[in-house]
Design a protein around this motif. Structure first.
Motif: not given
Length: 341
Positions: A110, A166, A169-170, A180, A238, A242, A246-247, A250, A325
């Motif tokens: 990541t 992930q 997602t952010n 979210s 979750t 994120i 941040s990923p 997480y 997750k």
């Protein structure tokens, strides 16, 4: 960083840890004690219940839905669903030790992706704390490292899809200015659909048993319902974590959950443990403490306009990378699913 934002971050982190540990307890009883090993199918039910719950909340005006580009949401949802299936397959075709190494590899991968594609800069202090964290988790949880070609390929695909999911997602939350809750509401049906379609086949491949032939007693149904209700909180937290952090943060939180699960197994369930396990957990906790300290210190420097490199630099506008997750996080092969769903 405002006081309100700090409280929001602390709240999201607390909710994530509490809900994840709760679902560990519930799913351990469901899978180990009651003999329901169909983790991928269970995850699809988690996501369907999550969507239904959010739909009711939306109709009751608890949040306002926000339109998101359809292609982005569909591809995002399918990517997340695929990553869960690949993580389950990775566990099924690898040893426990190699599977744990797969989970550990998510953090450096990541960091690499965010550095290359999002132009983020991670300070040496942050990198050092992550190294200590990974070392500790590795000592505590990694056992044998038996390799095979199929398992290695599945692990590589699982790492790639999980990291990209992930990061997206952010990125999507910040780029499209959606919460979210709004993103989860839009993407959950697609995540649930791909797992609902493939889950029974994946589970039969891993367990040699059919989810449709299982005997659904009252206790089994009761724990399935409880697991799905807890999963609503897990899924929501979750996306919240994120989106507000941040990923990488997480993933650090995920390894804290791993340590808590191991500790829970040792103290309450009397799982076998050694001094190596205890040492690893202590090293991992020290690494997490360092990461938290350096993150807060560098965030304060950032707020004060310090030009030194930090780990949470503002994201540049980027295009979606092709329009995210541990259902229970347990290290036993029959129980290990690595997505908080």
């Amino acid at each position: 960083m405002t006081a309100g934002f700090q409280l929001g971050v602390i709240g999201s982190l607390t909710l994530s840890v509490a809900s994840s540990v709760s679902i560990v307890i519930c799913n351990k009883a469901l899978i180990s004690t009651l003999g329901f090993p169909f983790a991928t199918t269970l995850t699809s039910w988690h996501l369907m219940v999550t969507f239904c719950t959010l739909h009711v909340a939306q109709r009751m005006r608890f949040f306002e839905p926000k339109a998101i580009d359809g292609q982005t949401v569909i591809l995002f949802g399918l990517l997340n669903g695929t990553s869960i299936g690949l993580l389950n397959l990775s566990l099924g075709f690898n040893s426990i030790g190699f599977y744990q190494m797969t989970k550990l590899a998510i953090i450096p991968f990541t960091v690499m992706l965010e550095t290359i594609f999002l132009k983020k800069r991670f300070s040496e202090s942050i990198k050092f704390s992550l190294l200590i964290l990974l070392l500790g988790v590795g000592i505590a949880s990694v056992t044998d490292l038996k390799l095979n070609l199929l398992g290695s390929v599945l692990s590589g695909l699982a790492i790639a899809t999980t990291c990209v999911g992930q990061i997206l997602t952010n990125t999507i939350q910040k780029r499209l200015k959606v919460s979210s809750t709004q993103l989860l509401y839009q993407s959950a049906p697609y995540q649930a659909a791909i797992l609902f379609a493939t889950g029974p086949f994946v589970d039969q491949l891993l367990t040699s048993r059919s989810v449709f032939a299982h005997k659904y007693t009252a206790p089994v149904v009761g724990f399935i319902v409880l697991s799905c209700l807890i999963a609503v909180s897990v899924n929501f937290s979750t996306f919240l974590v994120i989106g507000t952090t941040s990923p990488v943060t997480y993933q650090v939180l995920g390894h804290l959950k791993t340590c808590l699960v191991l500790s829970f197994g040792y103290t309450l369930l009397h799982d076998p443990f050694t001094m190596r396990n205890i040492l690893g957990i202590l090293v991992a906790i020290f690494g997490m403490a360092l990461y938290s300290y350096f993150s807060v210190r560098e965030s304060k420097k950032k707020s004060a306009g310090d030009p030194l490199p930090v780990s949470q630099m503002p994201e540049k506008e980027v295009e979606p990378l092709l329009a995210t997750k541990d259902v229970n996080g347990d290290t036993k092969k029959a129980n290990g699913v690595t997505h908080d769903c």
